[in-house]
Design a protein around this motif. Structure first.
Motif, PDB file in Angstrom:
ATOM      1  N   THR A 113      -1.185   3.051  -6.407  1.00  0.00           N
ATOM      2  CA  THR A 113      -1.690   1.670  -6.351  1.00  0.00           C
ATOM      3  C   THR A 113      -3.208   1.631  -6.132  1.00  0.00           C
ATOM      4  OG1 THR A 113      -1.150   1.621  -3.998  1.00  0.00           O
ATOM      5  CG2 THR A 113       0.489   0.709  -5.490  1.00  0.00           C
ATOM      6  N   ARG A 114      -3.816   2.815  -6.066  1.00  0.00           N
ATOM      7  CA  ARG A 114      -5.263   2.945  -5.833  1.00  0.00           C
ATOM      8  C   ARG A 114      -5.719   2.099  -4.634  1.00  0.00           C
ATOM      9  NH1 ARG A 114      -6.520   2.789 -12.152  1.00  0.00           N
ATOM     10  NH2 ARG A 114      -4.278   2.887 -12.248  1.00  0.00           N
ATOM     11  N   ASP A 115      -4.994   2.274  -3.557  1.00  0.00           N
ATOM     12  CA  ASP A 115      -5.263   1.523  -2.328  1.00  0.00           C
ATOM     13  C   ASP A 115      -6.112   2.409  -1.409  1.00  0.00           C
ATOM     14  OD1 ASP A 115      -5.114   0.320   0.168  1.00  0.00           O
ATOM     15  OD2 ASP A 115      -3.036  -0.313  -0.075  1.00  0.00           O
ATOM     16  N   PHE A 116      -7.445   2.239  -1.496  1.00  0.00           N
ATOM     17  CA  PHE A 116      -8.330   3.153  -0.759  1.00  0.00           C
ATOM     18  C   PHE A 116      -8.141   3.106   0.761  1.00  0.00           C
ATOM     19  CE2 PHE A 116     -12.090   4.889   1.190  1.00  0.00           C
ATOM     20  CZ  PHE A 116     -12.265   6.057   0.475  1.00  0.00           C
ATOM     21  N   PRO A 117      -8.114   1.909   1.385  1.00  0.00           N
ATOM     22  CA  PRO A 117      -7.955   1.892   2.854  1.00  0.00           C
ATOM     23  C   PRO A 117      -6.668   2.593   3.300  1.00  0.00           C
ATOM     24  CG  PRO A 117      -8.595  -0.272   2.060  1.00  0.00           C
ATOM     25  CD  PRO A 117      -8.323   0.558   0.846  1.00  0.00           C
ATOM     26  N   ARG A 118      -5.599   2.435   2.528  1.00  0.00           N
ATOM     27  CA  ARG A 118      -4.333   3.072   2.908  1.00  0.00           C
ATOM     28  C   ARG A 118      -4.421   4.591   2.721  1.00  0.00           C
ATOM     29  NH1 ARG A 118       1.283   2.380   0.447  1.00  0.00           N
ATOM     30  NH2 ARG A 118       2.621   3.125   2.135  1.00  0.00           N
ATOM     31  N   LEU A 119      -5.026   4.983   1.594  1.00  0.00           N
ATOM     32  CA  LEU A 119      -5.192   6.418   1.353  1.00  0.00           C
ATOM     33  C   LEU A 119      -6.046   7.037   2.463  1.00  0.00           C
ATOM     34  CD1 LEU A 119      -4.739   8.847  -0.580  1.00  0.00           C
ATOM     35  CD2 LEU A 119      -6.927   8.276  -1.631  1.00  0.00           C
ATOM     36  N   ALA A 137       8.247  15.189   9.438  1.00  0.00           N
ATOM     37  CA  ALA A 137       7.537  13.958   9.017  1.00  0.00           C
ATOM     38  C   ALA A 137       6.942  14.078   7.609  1.00  0.00           C
ATOM     39  CB  ALA A 137       6.424  13.648  10.010  1.00  0.00           C
ATOM     40  N   SER A 138       6.936  15.291   7.067  1.00  0.00           N
ATOM     41  CA  SER A 138       6.151  15.529   5.854  1.00  0.00           C
ATOM     42  C   SER A 138       6.638  14.731   4.633  1.00  0.00           C
ATOM     43  CB  SER A 138       6.128  17.025   5.522  1.00  0.00           C
ATOM     44  OG  SER A 138       7.430  17.477   5.229  1.00  0.00           O
ATOM     45  N   GLU A 139       7.934  14.562   4.494  1.00  0.00           N
ATOM     46  CA  GLU A 139       8.445  13.883   3.303  1.00  0.00           C
ATOM     47  C   GLU A 139       7.996  12.412   3.281  1.00  0.00           C
ATOM     48  OE1 GLU A 139      12.521  14.917   2.589  1.00  0.00           O
ATOM     49  OE2 GLU A 139      12.685  13.384   1.014  1.00  0.00           O
ATOM     50  N   ALA A 140       8.131  11.758   4.439  1.00  0.00           N
ATOM     51  CA  ALA A 140       7.722  10.345   4.519  1.00  0.00           C
ATOM     52  C   ALA A 140       6.208  10.219   4.362  1.00  0.00           C
ATOM     53  CB  ALA A 140       8.177   9.756   5.848  1.00  0.00           C
ATOM     54  N   ASP A 141       5.455  11.132   4.978  1.00  0.00           N
ATOM     55  CA  ASP A 141       3.985  11.099   4.860  1.00  0.00           C
ATOM     56  C   ASP A 141       3.565  11.207   3.391  1.00  0.00           C
ATOM     57  OD1 ASP A 141       3.758  11.016   7.596  1.00  0.00           O
ATOM     58  OD2 ASP A 141       3.018  13.060   7.846  1.00  0.00           O
ATOM     59  N   LEU A 142       4.218  12.128   2.676  1.00  0.00           N
ATOM     60  CA  LEU A 142       3.856  12.372   1.280  1.00  0.00           C
ATOM     61  C   LEU A 142       4.240  11.188   0.389  1.00  0.00           C
ATOM     62  CD1 LEU A 142       2.662  14.516  -0.614  1.00  0.00           C
ATOM     63  CD2 LEU A 142       4.958  15.413  -0.943  1.00  0.00           C
ATOM     64  N   ALA A 143       5.407  10.618   0.629  1.00  0.00           N
ATOM     65  CA  ALA A 143       5.854   9.477  -0.177  1.00  0.00           C
ATOM     66  C   ALA A 143       4.876   8.313  -0.015  1.00  0.00           C
ATOM     67  CB  ALA A 143       7.268   9.059   0.241  1.00  0.00           C
ATOM     68  N   ALA A 144       4.426   8.089   1.227  1.00  0.00           N
ATOM     69  CA  ALA A 144       3.480   6.990   1.475  1.00  0.00           C
ATOM     70  C   ALA A 144       2.165   7.255   0.740  1.00  0.00           C
ATOM     71  CB  ALA A 144       3.226   6.856   2.974  1.00  0.00           C
ATOM     72  N   MET A 145       1.733   8.514   0.744  1.00  0.00           N
ATOM     73  CA  MET A 145       0.469   8.824   0.087  1.00  0.00           C
ATOM     74  C   MET A 145       0.572   8.690  -1.436  1.00  0.00           C
ATOM     75  SD  MET A 145      -2.183  11.909   0.535  1.00  0.00           S
ATOM     76  CE  MET A 145      -2.545  11.542   2.227  1.00  0.00           C
TER      77      MET A 145
END
Ligand code: PMV
Length: 348
Positions: free
Chosen positions: A245-251, A231-239
């Motif tokens: 995009t400086r999206d705090f809730p998503r981060l 899962a690590s590649e997808a997790d990292l790409a999302a982060m």
């Protein structure tokens, strides 16, 4: 994922490298991973099995001075003003990497000081090996690129590779067997997103199981290790996307998922790796409470019992005030984000 920095390559040492008695001093900041690294694809080269992303911490740093000297019969290592027998072998092995690269035979005197508790799950190996890589190469007369320094620091500790770039640092796992493509790049500078980290120290003592040992045990015994790596590649790409995009809730959601998934993974090792104490849970509850009140904050933890609460600058006071009054929180550190390390050379 490919970095923007230039490919590391061994360079000729300058004339200075052939002299001894050169001294260099470096300051490097610790970093805390938001997308966690746990597990190695190559233990000898210290290559990570998964990519990671971190933020560098201004108030948590290591100052290291290195001097190579022909007259020394062995390396001398001092940590926080005292001889460091526990760290000596690991630091000497790291210095061997530098000596081999330059063709230097002299031993070194290393004096290092941490601005925060050492080996307590506060990432002292990240700032420690980053400062050592920078100071030792300069003392040996080598002028390495940031990518080269990052790859070298990685040999000491995976997280140290990220401290070489500062800010929001991305360390891909790389694909090459020789590790030539495994070095950190700066995804975004610290000043682009002024976050604050409030560190709740619940136990300033040394942690029970070091990360290398813990990673080996997890890879060998956890039934969930393969799923973690997959899962690590997808997790990292999302982060990366949330940071750009400086999206705090998503981060916040992604970082908490990474931290709690890491600890679930550690707990599933045999015997289990349990780093938390009652204060850790109290601090996590504290962060939950703040979130329920609408405060933008999230928690993350490394291989130790300390809780790091991350929030926008405007909420730092509220977060520190709340965590500071919890039973079980022994000390609070508060810090903004930092840039890359600095180095200073002294004439021989
Ligand atoms: O690089 P090491 O050996 O200090 O291991 C770091 C492991 C974690 O701190 C738990 C996660 C990370 O990515 O920093």
């Amino acid at each position: 994922m490919q970095g923007r920095a230039e490919e590391p390559a061994v360079r000729e040492a300058s004339g200075l490298a052939r002299r001894t008695g050169c001294e260099a001093h470096a300051r490097a900041h610790a970093n805390i991973a938001l997308a966690k690294y746990w597990g190695k694809r190559d233990a000898a080269l210290n290559l990570p099995a998964v990519g990671s992303l971190s933020i560098a911490l201004e108030a948590l740093y290591t100052d290291t001075t290195v001097r190579f000297d022909d007259r020394l019969a062995k390396d001398h290592v001092e940590l926080d003003g005292r001889p460091a027998p526990a760290e000596h072998a690991r630091i000497s092995r790291f210095l061997d990497c530098v000596r081999e690269r330059v063709g230097l035979r002299s031993h070194a005197s290393v004096s290092t000081w941490n601005s925060y508790p050492t080996s307590a799950g506060l990432a002292s190996s990240s700032s420690g090996f980053a400062a050592l890589a920078f100071a030792a190469t300069r003392a040996a007369g080598l002028q390495l690129s940031v990518a080269e320094l990052s790859a070298l620091a990685r040999r000491g500790s995976g997280s140290a590779a990220r401290s070489l770039v500062g800010g929001f640092a991305l360390l891909p796992p790389g694909r090459r067997e020789d590790g030539g493509d495994c070095y950190a790049v700066c995804l975004m500078e610290a000043s682009c997103w002024p976050l604050v980290v409030v560190v709740a120290i619940t136990d300033p003592g040394s942690k029970r199981t070091g990360s290398t040992k813990g990673m080996t045990r997890t890879a060998e015994t956890s039934p969930y290790y393969r799923a973690w790596v997959e899962a690590s590649e997808a997790d990292l790409a999302a982060m990366c996307d949330a940071v750009r995009t400086r999206d705090f809730p998503r981060l916040a959601e992604l970082a908490e998922h990474s931290a709690f998934k890491l600890h679930a993974l550690m707990l599933s090792a045999r015997p289990p790796l349990l780093y938390w104490n009652a204060g850790t849970l109290a601090a996590l509850e504290g962060v939950r409470g703040l979130q329920a009140e609408g405060v933008p904050v999230f928690a993350t933890l490394d291989a130790g019992p300390q809780v790091k609460a991350v929030c926008p600058e405007a909420y730092a006071e509220t977060v520190a005030e709340r965590l500071g009054r919890l039973a079980g929180v022994r000390q609070l550190l508060r810090t903004g984000l930092a840039g890359p390390p600095t180095v200073r050379e002294a004439p021989p």
